[in-house]
Design an enzyme around this catalytic site. Structure first.
Site, PDB file in Angstrom:
ATOM      1  N   TYR A 143      85.541  89.113 -54.206  1.00 59.26           N
ATOM      2  CA  TYR A 143      84.813  89.963 -53.247  1.00 59.26           C
ATOM      3  C   TYR A 143      83.883  90.910 -53.996  1.00 59.26           C
ATOM      4  O   TYR A 143      82.725  91.111 -53.585  1.00 59.26           O
ATOM      5  CB  TYR A 143      85.817  90.742 -52.410  1.00 59.26           C
ATOM      6  CG  TYR A 143      85.189  91.680 -51.400  1.00 59.26           C
ATOM      7  CD1 TYR A 143      84.617  91.189 -50.230  1.00 59.26           C
ATOM      8  CD2 TYR A 143      85.174  93.057 -51.611  1.00 59.26           C
ATOM      9  CE1 TYR A 143      84.044  92.041 -49.304  1.00 59.26           C
ATOM     10  CE2 TYR A 143      84.614  93.916 -50.694  1.00 59.26           C
ATOM     11  CZ  TYR A 143      84.045  93.412 -49.542  1.00 59.26           C
ATOM     12  OH  TYR A 143      83.476  94.264 -48.629  1.00 59.26           O
ATOM     13  N   LYS A 147      79.783  91.384 -53.584  1.00 59.88           N
ATOM     14  CA  LYS A 147      79.126  92.649 -53.243  1.00 59.88           C
ATOM     15  C   LYS A 147      78.205  93.126 -54.361  1.00 59.88           C
ATOM     16  O   LYS A 147      77.166  93.747 -54.096  1.00 59.88           O
ATOM     17  CB  LYS A 147      80.183  93.711 -52.917  1.00 59.88           C
ATOM     18  CG  LYS A 147      80.816  93.507 -51.544  1.00 59.88           C
ATOM     19  CD  LYS A 147      79.788  93.578 -50.419  1.00 59.88           C
ATOM     20  CE  LYS A 147      80.423  93.515 -49.052  1.00 59.88           C
ATOM     21  NZ  LYS A 147      79.441  93.621 -47.942  1.00 59.88           N
TER      22      LYS A 147
END
Length: 234
Positions: A143, A147
């Site tokens: 993740y 990002k």
């Protein structure tokens, strides 16, 4: 950019931060709010225009652009988190899913709506990022990758669209009180407060929102001699 009388599209508007966005924008006087979700039946706010949209499906992105030609503010809120470690057997698949939505889906929205915003006076794009754009945590490394890439993309979009007068705002936030962090035992920001801060930034012509104390602390730590990103966070 002024929110009053704006025409807005919010992705992932059926819950959490996206729902808070749609609600507050209506209260702030937006002229029209398109509320997008994979299943538009999950949109329960009155006075919005539900829109079926999966940002990973090019045909749905194109259809949304065709239907929302009056747009002046795009809020790229939709995102996913799969969790896990980089050396798990499923790491590649999780990373692909997160990048497909968080990076490529968001970029597809920016590309589809940039000409519309330009034709309507410039307008603005808000990309919801994360404190994990800058650091990695155990169990969330893929993740964080997605990002970090989306932060870099946001900076590129800002530069590319500056000549047409489009304001691009990156919103960095740590834990928020949403379904995504239901199992996290840590201080959590209110989604409504994050939206309020971002609206203020939009109207002040700013380009970045650091929405909570942890995010501000991490941002300051990037320039230390031993940057905070060199060690595992959490």
């Amino acid at each position: 950019m002024k929110v009053r009388d704006a025409v807005v599209l919010v992705t992932g508007a059926n819950r959490g931060l996206g729902r808070a966005w749609a609600r507050l924008l209506l209260e702030a006087g937006a002229r029209k709010v398109y509320a997008a979700a994979r299943d538009p039946r999950s949109i329960d706010l009155p006075d919005v225009i539900p829109l079926e949209l999966d940002i990973t499906r090019p045909e749905q992105v194109r259809r949304a652009a065709a239907e929302c030609g009056d747009l002046t503010l795009l809020v790229n809120n939709a995102g996913i988190v799969r969790g896990g470690h980089l050396f798990d057997d499923e790491a590649f698949e999780r990373a692909r899913q997160e990048l497909d939505t968080n990076l490529f889906g968001t970029l597809a929205m920016c590309r589809a709506f940039a000409p519309i915003l330009g034709a309507n006076g410039g307008g603005a794009i808000v990309n919801v990022l994360s404190v994990l754009s800058w650091i990695s945590i155990p169990g969330g490394a893929t993740y964080s990758m997605s990002k970090a890439a989306t932060w870099s993309m946001t900076n590129g979009v800002r530069i590319a669209l500056k000549p047409q007068g489009t304001q691009v705002v990156g919103v960095h936030v740590a834990f928020m009180d949403t379904d995504m962090t239901a199992g996290v035992d840590a201080p959590k920001a209110s989604p409504l407060d994050v939206v309020i801060q971002t609206v203020a930034a939009l109207e002040a012509g700013q380009e970045e929102v650091l929405a909570d104390g942890l995010t501000r602390e991490v941002k300051r730590g990037l320039s230390l001699e031993r940057g905070v990103y060199l060690d595992a966070a959490g």
